[in-house]
Design a protein around this motif. Structure first.
Motif, PDB file in Angstrom:
ATOM      1  N   MET A  10      36.436  60.965  43.125  1.00 63.17           N
ATOM      2  CA  MET A  10      35.917  59.645  43.525  1.00 63.17           C
ATOM      3  C   MET A  10      35.346  58.888  42.322  1.00 63.17           C
ATOM      4  O   MET A  10      35.457  57.681  42.214  1.00 63.17           O
ATOM      5  N   LEU A  11      34.700  59.653  41.393  1.00 62.25           N
ATOM      6  CA  LEU A  11      34.136  59.028  40.200  1.00 62.25           C
ATOM      7  C   LEU A  11      35.246  58.420  39.346  1.00 62.25           C
ATOM      8  O   LEU A  11      35.085  57.330  38.790  1.00 62.25           O
ATOM      9  N   VAL A  12      36.382  59.122  39.273  1.00 63.86           N
ATOM     10  CA  VAL A  12      37.524  58.602  38.517  1.00 63.86           C
ATOM     11  C   VAL A  12      38.007  57.297  39.136  1.00 63.86           C
ATOM     12  O   VAL A  12      38.287  56.316  38.444  1.00 63.86           O
ATOM     13  N   SER A  13      38.071  57.271  40.459  1.00 61.48           N
ATOM     14  CA  SER A  13      38.501  56.056  41.161  1.00 61.48           C
ATOM     15  C   SER A  13      37.560  54.898  40.864  1.00 61.48           C
ATOM     16  O   SER A  13      38.005  53.754  40.683  1.00 61.48           O
ATOM     17  N   PHE A  14      36.254  55.186  40.803  1.00 60.89           N
ATOM     18  CA  PHE A  14      35.280  54.129  40.523  1.00 60.89           C
ATOM     19  C   PHE A  14      35.521  53.518  39.148  1.00 60.89           C
ATOM     20  O   PHE A  14      35.523  52.288  38.999  1.00 60.89           O
ATOM     21  N   PHE A  15      35.726  54.356  38.139  1.00 62.51           N
ATOM     22  CA  PHE A  15      35.931  53.829  36.781  1.00 62.51           C
ATOM     23  C   PHE A  15      37.272  53.099  36.659  1.00 62.51           C
ATOM     24  O   PHE A  15      37.395  52.132  35.910  1.00 62.51           O
ATOM     25  N   VAL A  16      38.270  53.562  37.394  1.00 58.50           N
ATOM     26  CA  VAL A  16      39.554  52.849  37.431  1.00 58.50           C
ATOM     27  C   VAL A  16      39.345  51.455  38.017  1.00 58.50           C
ATOM     28  O   VAL A  16      39.807  50.447  37.464  1.00 58.50           O
ATOM     29  N   LEU A  17      38.624  51.393  39.139  1.00 57.86           N
ATOM     30  CA  LEU A  17      38.357  50.103  39.788  1.00 57.86           C
ATOM     31  C   LEU A  17      37.490  49.211  38.895  1.00 57.86           C
ATOM     32  O   LEU A  17      37.705  47.996  38.820  1.00 57.86           O
ATOM     33  N   LEU A  18      36.518  49.807  38.216  1.00 59.66           N
ATOM     34  CA  LEU A  18      35.652  49.048  37.318  1.00 59.66           C
ATOM     35  C   LEU A  18      36.474  48.419  36.191  1.00 59.66           C
ATOM     36  O   LEU A  18      36.300  47.236  35.856  1.00 59.66           O
ATOM     37  N   GLY A  19      37.372  49.211  35.616  1.00 61.89           N
ATOM     38  CA  GLY A  19      38.216  48.701  34.532  1.00 61.89           C
ATOM     39  C   GLY A  19      39.127  47.579  34.991  1.00 61.89           C
ATOM     40  O   GLY A  19      39.255  46.548  34.317  1.00 61.89           O
ATOM     41  N   PHE A  20      39.740  47.764  36.141  1.00 60.86           N
ATOM     42  CA  PHE A  20      40.612  46.712  36.657  1.00 60.86           C
ATOM     43  C   PHE A  20      39.800  45.507  37.131  1.00 60.86           C
ATOM     44  O   PHE A  20      40.303  44.383  37.142  1.00 60.86           O
ATOM     45  N   GLY A  21      38.546  45.741  37.509  1.00 65.04           N
ATOM     46  CA  GLY A  21      37.664  44.625  37.839  1.00 65.04           C
ATOM     47  C   GLY A  21      37.435  43.746  36.619  1.00 65.04           C
ATOM     48  O   GLY A  21      37.451  42.509  36.714  1.00 65.04           O
ATOM     49  N   CYS A  22      37.256  44.378  35.458  1.00 62.92           N
ATOM     50  CA  CYS A  22      37.101  43.614  34.209  1.00 62.92           C
ATOM     51  C   CYS A  22      38.363  42.790  33.928  1.00 62.92           C
ATOM     52  O   CYS A  22      38.274  41.617  33.547  1.00 62.92           O
ATOM     53  N   LEU A  23      39.520  43.406  34.119  1.00 60.04           N
ATOM     54  CA  LEU A  23      40.778  42.690  33.907  1.00 60.04           C
ATOM     55  C   LEU A  23      40.899  41.517  34.879  1.00 60.04           C
ATOM     56  O   LEU A  23      41.367  40.432  34.510  1.00 60.04           O
TER      57      LEU A  23
END
Length: 268
Positions: free
Chosen positions: A1-14
């Motif tokens: 789940m933590l990996v998913s959060f950082f993936v979403l955070l990164g794509f949120g920046c994009l």
């Protein structure tokens, strides 16, 4: 789940970058990534959840970018009204239709929509280079504002993509520079986002999961916004500093990348 959060955070920046530079409040970036995350976790109604969550994130992103663009003086009232009102009407119709559409159909229509948009922008004059029209900005006709607005709202809400991919080429061909056309896409995406989110949030999904409101995944939306909002504040300083043709080409390159991602996920 933590990996998913950082993936979403990164794509949120994009998403924050694309919101300011291209008028994408969510849509083309959020739908593929949310689809992939949901499919890899719960797996249920992945495309519906992706589309619904995209519209929710768009409310915040597009509204934030609209305020920034208004301060810069890039918003043109003559192109906002009455187009925005008819887009809102179409958005309600599109969101209601999407609830009843099969998940696989939404995915395929999203791919088709991207492909048609890219081909139209490349093959028809006026998008990549509208230098001959600049300085001769033309108002929208009655048909483009009314029937066109309803169509834009319906397609955008149905697929969770805002409306920028229809409004930006439309305004480019009316003589607006790329920076102004992209800026106008944000306020025109707000009615799509509000209408679409309301319908999706009130819908009853086949299976409910924690953190989900109707089809909207609130936790995923929050992770995306953690990345997008700070990015919007930084990237807004770049508006107007990118050469017009480079800006238009970058817009199409982004669409091609998303198209490839959606095709890959469709057949994975």
């Amino acid at each position: 789940m933590l990996v998913s959060f950082f993936v979403l955070l990164g794509f949120g920046c994009l998403t924050g970058v694309t919101t300011v530079l291209f008028g994408f409040g969510g849509g083309f970036i959020i739908v593929p990534v949310v689809f992939a995350v949901v499919a890899a976790t719960t797996g249920a109604d992945a495309m519906h959840t992706a589309v619904a969550t995209s519209t929710a994130v768009m409310i915040v992103n597009a509204s934030t970018a609209t305020l920034a663009q208004a301060r810069s003086g890039r918003l043109r009232k003559e192109h906002l009204h009455p187009l925005a009102e008819f887009i809102a009407l179409g958005a309600v119709l599109g969101a209601v239709a999407a609830i009843w559409a099969p998940d696989a159909l939404l995915h395929l229509l999203f791919i088709g929509y991207l492909a048609i948009t890219i081909a139209d922008s490349l093959l028809r004059r006026g998008f990549l280079d509208n230098a001959g029209q600049r300085g001769q900005v033309r108002p929208l006709g009655k048909a483009a504002s009314t029937a066109g607005g309803v169509g834009i709202g319906a397609v955008a809400s149905f697929l969770g993509v805002g409306g920028s991919v229809l409004t930006v080429p439309l305004l480019r061909r009316r003589g607006l520079p790329m920076a102004d056309a992209a800026a106008m896409a944000n306020p025109l995406s707000v009615p799509v986002a509000i209408a679409g989110t309301a319908v999706y949030a009130l819908a009853a999904p086949a299976t409910a999961y924690p953190g989900q409101l109707g089809h909207v995944n609130v936790l995923v939306a929050a992770a995306l916004l953690c990345g997008s909002l700070p990015t919007i504040a930084v990237v807004k300083r770049l508006v107007g500093k990118i050469p017009d043709r480079v800006h238009a080409i970058a817009y199409l390159v982004l669409l091609v990348i998303v198209l490839i991602a959606m095709v890959v996920t469709a057949f994975a």
